[in-house]
Write a protein that holds these residues in place. Structure first.
Motif, PDB file in Angstrom:
ATOM      1  N   HIS A   1      -0.267  17.048  33.992  1.00 42.60           N
ATOM      2  CA  HIS A   1      -0.929  15.915  33.333  1.00 42.60           C
ATOM      3  C   HIS A   1      -2.047  16.346  32.401  1.00 42.60           C
ATOM      4  CE1 HIS A   1       1.154  13.879  36.611  1.00 42.60           C
ATOM      5  NE2 HIS A   1       1.037  12.778  35.904  1.00 42.60           N
ATOM      6  N   LYS A   2      -2.179  17.637  32.255  1.00 46.32           N
ATOM      7  CA  LYS A   2      -3.275  18.199  31.484  1.00 46.32           C
ATOM      8  C   LYS A   2      -3.432  17.551  30.097  1.00 46.32           C
ATOM      9  CE  LYS A   2      -4.090  22.614  29.403  1.00 46.32           C
ATOM     10  NZ  LYS A   2      -3.843  24.042  29.350  1.00 46.32           N
ATOM     11  N   GLU A   3      -2.344  17.573  29.332  1.00 49.92           N
ATOM     12  CA  GLU A   3      -2.426  17.071  27.951  1.00 49.92           C
ATOM     13  C   GLU A   3      -2.884  15.614  27.888  1.00 49.92           C
ATOM     14  OE1 GLU A   3       0.506  19.517  27.795  1.00 49.92           O
ATOM     15  OE2 GLU A   3      -1.187  20.702  27.037  1.00 49.92           O
ATOM     16  N   ILE A   4      -2.240  14.816  28.702  1.00 47.18           N
ATOM     17  CA  ILE A   4      -2.547  13.382  28.641  1.00 47.18           C
ATOM     18  C   ILE A   4      -3.973  13.098  29.110  1.00 47.18           C
ATOM     19  CG2 ILE A   4      -1.229  13.030  30.807  1.00 47.18           C
ATOM     20  CD1 ILE A   4      -1.426  10.314  28.230  1.00 47.18           C
ATOM     21  N   PHE A   5      -4.422  13.804  30.161  1.00 47.18           N
ATOM     22  CA  PHE A   5      -5.791  13.587  30.660  1.00 47.18           C
ATOM     23  C   PHE A   5      -6.817  13.979  29.599  1.00 47.18           C
ATOM     24  CE2 PHE A   5      -4.838  14.024  35.528  1.00 47.18           C
ATOM     25  CZ  PHE A   5      -4.077  12.861  35.461  1.00 47.18           C
ATOM     26  N   ILE A   6      -6.576  15.095  28.937  1.00 47.82           N
ATOM     27  CA  ILE A   6      -7.526  15.545  27.913  1.00 47.82           C
ATOM     28  C   ILE A   6      -7.543  14.561  26.746  1.00 47.82           C
ATOM     29  CG2 ILE A   6      -8.005  17.366  26.214  1.00 47.82           C
ATOM     30  CD1 ILE A   6      -7.030  19.373  28.333  1.00 47.82           C
TER      31      ILE A   6
ATOM     32  N   LYS B   1      -9.007  10.342  37.356  1.00 54.47           N
ATOM     33  CA  LYS B   1      -7.731  11.058  37.259  1.00 54.47           C
ATOM     34  C   LYS B   1      -7.292  11.617  38.611  1.00 54.47           C
ATOM     35  CE  LYS B   1      -7.379   9.283  34.226  1.00 54.47           C
ATOM     36  NZ  LYS B   1      -6.333   8.418  33.613  1.00 54.47           N
ATOM     37  N   ALA B   2      -8.240  12.075  39.398  1.00 54.84           N
ATOM     38  CA  ALA B   2      -7.889  12.573  40.738  1.00 54.84           C
ATOM     39  C   ALA B   2      -7.298  11.443  41.569  1.00 54.84           C
ATOM     40  CB  ALA B   2      -9.132  13.153  41.424  1.00 54.84           C
ATOM     41  N   ILE B   3      -7.924  10.292  41.505  1.00 54.63           N
ATOM     42  CA  ILE B   3      -7.425   9.135  42.268  1.00 54.63           C
ATOM     43  C   ILE B   3      -6.058   8.709  41.733  1.00 54.63           C
ATOM     44  CG2 ILE B   3      -7.855   6.694  42.818  1.00 54.63           C
ATOM     45  CD1 ILE B   3      -9.645   8.664  44.357  1.00 54.63           C
ATOM     46  N   GLU B   4      -5.913   8.733  40.420  1.00 50.72           N
ATOM     47  CA  GLU B   4      -4.625   8.374  39.820  1.00 50.72           C
ATOM     48  C   GLU B   4      -3.507   9.262  40.373  1.00 50.72           C
ATOM     49  OE1 GLU B   4      -4.616   8.272  35.511  1.00 50.72           O
ATOM     50  OE2 GLU B   4      -2.449   8.616  35.450  1.00 50.72           O
ATOM     51  N   LEU B   5      -3.767  10.567  40.426  1.00 52.07           N
ATOM     52  CA  LEU B   5      -2.744  11.492  40.927  1.00 52.07           C
ATOM     53  C   LEU B   5      -2.448  11.246  42.403  1.00 52.07           C
ATOM     54  CD1 LEU B   5      -3.696  14.879  39.202  1.00 52.07           C
ATOM     55  CD2 LEU B   5      -1.961  13.207  38.521  1.00 52.07           C
ATOM     56  N   LEU B   6      -3.501  11.017  43.171  1.00 52.00           N
ATOM     57  CA  LEU B   6      -3.288  10.754  44.598  1.00 52.00           C
ATOM     58  C   LEU B   6      -2.473   9.478  44.800  1.00 52.00           C
ATOM     59  CD1 LEU B   6      -6.813  11.751  45.978  1.00 52.00           C
ATOM     60  CD2 LEU B   6      -4.638  12.833  46.586  1.00 52.00           C
ATOM     61  N   MET B   7      -2.747   8.472  43.998  1.00 49.96           N
ATOM     62  CA  MET B   7      -1.995   7.206  44.086  1.00 49.96           C
ATOM     63  C   MET B   7      -0.528   7.454  43.742  1.00 49.96           C
ATOM     64  SD  MET B   7      -4.097   4.377  44.518  1.00 49.96           S
ATOM     65  CE  MET B   7      -3.818   3.034  43.364  1.00 49.96           C
ATOM     66  N   LYS B   8      -0.312   8.225  42.660  1.00 52.25           N
ATOM     67  CA  LYS B   8       1.056   8.518  42.225  1.00 52.25           C
ATOM     68  C   LYS B   8       1.861   9.193  43.324  1.00 52.25           C
ATOM     69  CE  LYS B   8       1.260   8.830  37.245  1.00 52.25           C
ATOM     70  NZ  LYS B   8       0.779   9.617  36.120  1.00 52.25           N
TER      71      LYS B   8
ATOM     72  N   GLY C   1     -15.996  22.768  29.804  1.00 50.48           N
ATOM     73  CA  GLY C   1     -14.835  23.647  29.850  1.00 50.48           C
ATOM     74  C   GLY C   1     -13.583  22.921  30.327  1.00 50.48           C
ATOM     75  N   ILE C   2     -12.489  23.208  29.680  1.00 53.98           N
ATOM     76  CA  ILE C   2     -11.202  22.627  30.100  1.00 53.98           C
ATOM     77  C   ILE C   2     -10.903  23.050  31.544  1.00 53.98           C
ATOM     78  CG2 ILE C   2      -8.696  22.658  29.654  1.00 53.98           C
ATOM     79  CD1 ILE C   2      -9.973  21.335  27.358  1.00 53.98           C
ATOM     80  N   ASP C   3     -11.190  24.320  31.855  1.00 58.10           N
ATOM     81  CA  ASP C   3     -10.954  24.800  33.224  1.00 58.10           C
ATOM     82  C   ASP C   3     -11.834  24.077  34.230  1.00 58.10           C
ATOM     83  OD1 ASP C   3      -9.028  26.540  32.450  1.00 58.10           O
ATOM     84  OD2 ASP C   3     -10.320  28.316  32.419  1.00 58.10           O
TER      85      ASP C   3
ATOM     86  N   ILE D   1     -10.789  18.221  38.775  1.00 56.38           N
ATOM     87  CA  ILE D   1      -9.813  17.206  39.211  1.00 56.38           C
ATOM     88  C   ILE D   1      -9.077  17.697  40.449  1.00 56.38           C
ATOM     89  CG2 ILE D   1      -7.710  15.941  38.583  1.00 56.38           C
ATOM     90  CD1 ILE D   1      -8.655  16.053  35.654  1.00 56.38           C
ATOM     91  N   GLU D   2      -8.670  18.957  40.384  1.00 64.13           N
ATOM     92  CA  GLU D   2      -7.924  19.523  41.511  1.00 64.13           C
ATOM     93  C   GLU D   2      -8.768  19.500  42.790  1.00 64.13           C
ATOM     94  OE1 GLU D   2      -6.364  23.421  40.453  1.00 64.13           O
ATOM     95  OE2 GLU D   2      -5.732  23.615  42.545  1.00 64.13           O
ATOM     96  N   THR D   3     -10.016  19.918  42.661  1.00 65.37           N
ATOM     97  CA  THR D   3     -10.906  19.934  43.836  1.00 65.37           C
ATOM     98  C   THR D   3     -11.056  18.527  44.416  1.00 65.37           C
ATOM     99  OG1 THR D   3     -12.115  21.732  42.753  1.00 65.37           O
ATOM    100  CG2 THR D   3     -13.155  20.742  44.674  1.00 65.37           C
ATOM    101  N   LEU D   4     -11.190  17.552  43.535  1.00 63.94           N
ATOM    102  CA  LEU D   4     -11.377  16.183  44.009  1.00 63.94           C
ATOM    103  C   LEU D   4     -10.115  15.645  44.695  1.00 63.94           C
ATOM    104  CD1 LEU D   4     -13.447  14.753  41.005  1.00 63.94           C
ATOM    105  CD2 LEU D   4     -14.287  15.399  43.273  1.00 63.94           C
ATOM    106  N   THR D   5      -8.946  16.024  44.156  1.00 65.40           N
ATOM    107  CA  THR D   5      -7.718  15.541  44.806  1.00 65.40           C
ATOM    108  C   THR D   5      -7.605  16.104  46.229  1.00 65.40           C
ATOM    109  OG1 THR D   5      -6.376  17.361  43.958  1.00 65.40           O
ATOM    110  CG2 THR D   5      -6.360  15.322  42.669  1.00 65.40           C
TER     111      THR D   5
END
Ligand code: BES
Ligand code: MN
Ligand code: MN
Length: 460
Positions: A8-13, A132-139, A436-438, A444-448
């Protein structure tokens, strides 16, 4: 989760860049409509990720956006706080690209690129990571706690209307932990969880001398020059050891134990990289404390702006009628910001020489905050950082302030966990702010990971 974030990197950015284009400058009246537009953007974004309740609350200042996702009554609740307002971008000429036209550029510290724009790190980029973290978890159908969002538009101007909002909506805002990403880590290699924030007391002073500006030849040497006087008064606010020279200032300062100091200093930046990063040849500050301590556990006083007299092109011979300064004090536990503001005012008036009049106003303020490291939330965060960054994050007290945090505890009775991902070099509040992009993706990853870890620990 790493793969999911990468996918989801591109779309989130792209979405973040869109958010960064709206100039939500809370301090400047002229941007009121833009601030509102940003609030509506956040409202839509909360709808899009699947919040069941989303509401925009108007205040006497800028709007507060609220969102809620309910999973189960028995599940714990995380309240996410963030701010969508940003600092004014000036001086504009020092930006390499316009502050509200975000661009991605590679730098030495960010080989995978960083987003340059006002608010990229503070706090649009960091706040957006939660959505975004919540969005991914919901998905993935993996969100197993309740989530509430409070995203405000006045953090950078002192959160003036948020206290009333939280007082008026106490039951709606109940949670097991308040979670904020609006602080920093030392580096991508050496992450940290912020366990403390300093408080703040922000003052403005005016020294008035003669009833009009005077010819400095005709009157020079016979009247107290307000600018000279202000400079002398300010200079006297520190002693020779660079301690703040206001009676009572240190009365309630909590001293940290020697062992604790030693432990925190293990994670300090070395003096040279600190100096090089900001282009100075020597550091300054309170005698007997390290750089790290001076910028986290010690209270300070700084002039933020000073003006008066003639500052235009060329020379004008004049003794100004007035001189002004904005002065901030960073506070530590257990200093009370209102008491400190009063001590400042009393002292400042007392040191004025004859022949001038002093005005002192208190702007905003807030208390310092220290959060425990033995809480479930801290343990869940520690585990999440460890997994993503490959190393156990250390606990770190930050020098900045988020005045609503102690207010949350006072009004709502909830503790706050500070999971920041910014770097000191991100230039927040300065020209060329970036994120930073990283940092964004790892955040996001840490939050998920955090949300499910917290839920599991909570239900044990
Ligand atoms: N996000 C910052 C505070 C911060 C930054 C804390 C980095 C720790 C590490 C926040 O937006 C901010 O700038 N706060 C202001 C206070 C506010 C009342 C204007 C500050 O600290 O000056
Ligand atoms: Mn911030
Ligand atoms: Mn800020």
């Amino acid at each position: 989760m790493k793969k999911l974030v990468q996918d989801h990197k591109e779309i989130f950015i792209e979405q973040l860049l869109e958010l960064l284009k709206i100039p939500s400058i809370s301090a400047d009246r002229q941007y009121k409509e833009e601030v509102k537009k940003t609030a509506l953007w956040i409202k839509n974004a909360l709808n899009d990720i699947g919040c069941s309740t989303v509401q925009l609350y108007e205040t006497e200042g800028h709007p507060i956006v609220y969102g809620e996702i309910r999973t189960a009554d028995k599940a714990p609740t995380v309240l996410v706080y963030g701010h969508y307002d940003v600092q004014p971008p000036d001086p504009l000429e020092l930006w390499d690209s316009p502050p509200f036209e975000p661009v991605i550029k590679k730098t030495e510290l960010h080989p995978n690129g960083a987003i340059f724009a006002r608010g990229a790190c503070d706090d649009k980029g960091q706040m957006f990571m939660h959505l975004k973290a919540i969005e991914l978890l919901m998905k993935k159908n993996a969100l197993n706690c309740n989530v509430k969002f409070v995203i405000e538009g006045e953090e950078e101007v002192g959160s003036d209307h948020l206290e009333k909002f939280i007082t008026d909506h106490k039951s709606m805002l109940q949670s097991d932990i308040i979670l904020i990403s609006d602080t920093g880590i030392n580096s991508i290699e050496n992450p940290a969880i912020t366990t403390g924030l300093r408080g703040l007391s922000y003052m403005e002073v005016t020294v008035t001398g003669p009833n009009r500006d005077l010819h400095s030849g005709l009157y020079g040497g016979t009247v107290a020059n307000p600018i000279n006087v202000l400079c002398e008064m300010i200079a006297s606010l520190h002693d020779e050891n660079k301690r703040v020279n206001i009676p009572g200032f240190y009365d309630r300062v909590v001293e940290i134990s020697e062992t604790e100091r030693q432990k925190m200093n293990e994670n300090g930046t070395d003096d040279n990289s600190f100096k090089n990063a900001i282009g100075i040849e020597a550091v300054a500050g309170e005698k007997g404390y390290s750089i790290l301590e001076r910028r986290s556990i010690r209270p300070t006083l700084d002039v933020n702006g000073i003006w008066g007299g003639y500052t235009g092109e060329g020379a004008k011979t004049v003794i100004a009628s007035k001189a002004h300064a904005k002065i901030s004090m960073r506070l530590v536990p257990d200093q009370d910001w209102k008491t400190i503001s009063q001590l400042f005012e009393k002292h400042f008036r007392s040191i004025a020489p004859q022949g001038v009049k002093i005005d002192v106003t208190t702007h905003h303020g807030g208390s310092a905050y220290v959060t425990p490291t033995d809480s479930l939330a801290y343990k869940a965060a520690e585990k999440a950082y460890h997994e993503v960054f490959g190393t156990i994050p250390h606990a770190k007290r930050d020098g900045g302030s988020i005045p609503i945090v102690p207010m949350f505890e006072k009004v709502l009775g909830s503790k706050t966990l500070l999971m920041g991902f910014g770097l000191d070099s991100d230039a927040i509040h300065s020209p060329n702010e970036h994120y930073g992009i990283d940092n964004f993706l790892k955040g996001i990853e840490t939050l998920t990971l955090f949300y499910p870890y917290f839920t599991t620990l909570h239900q044990k």
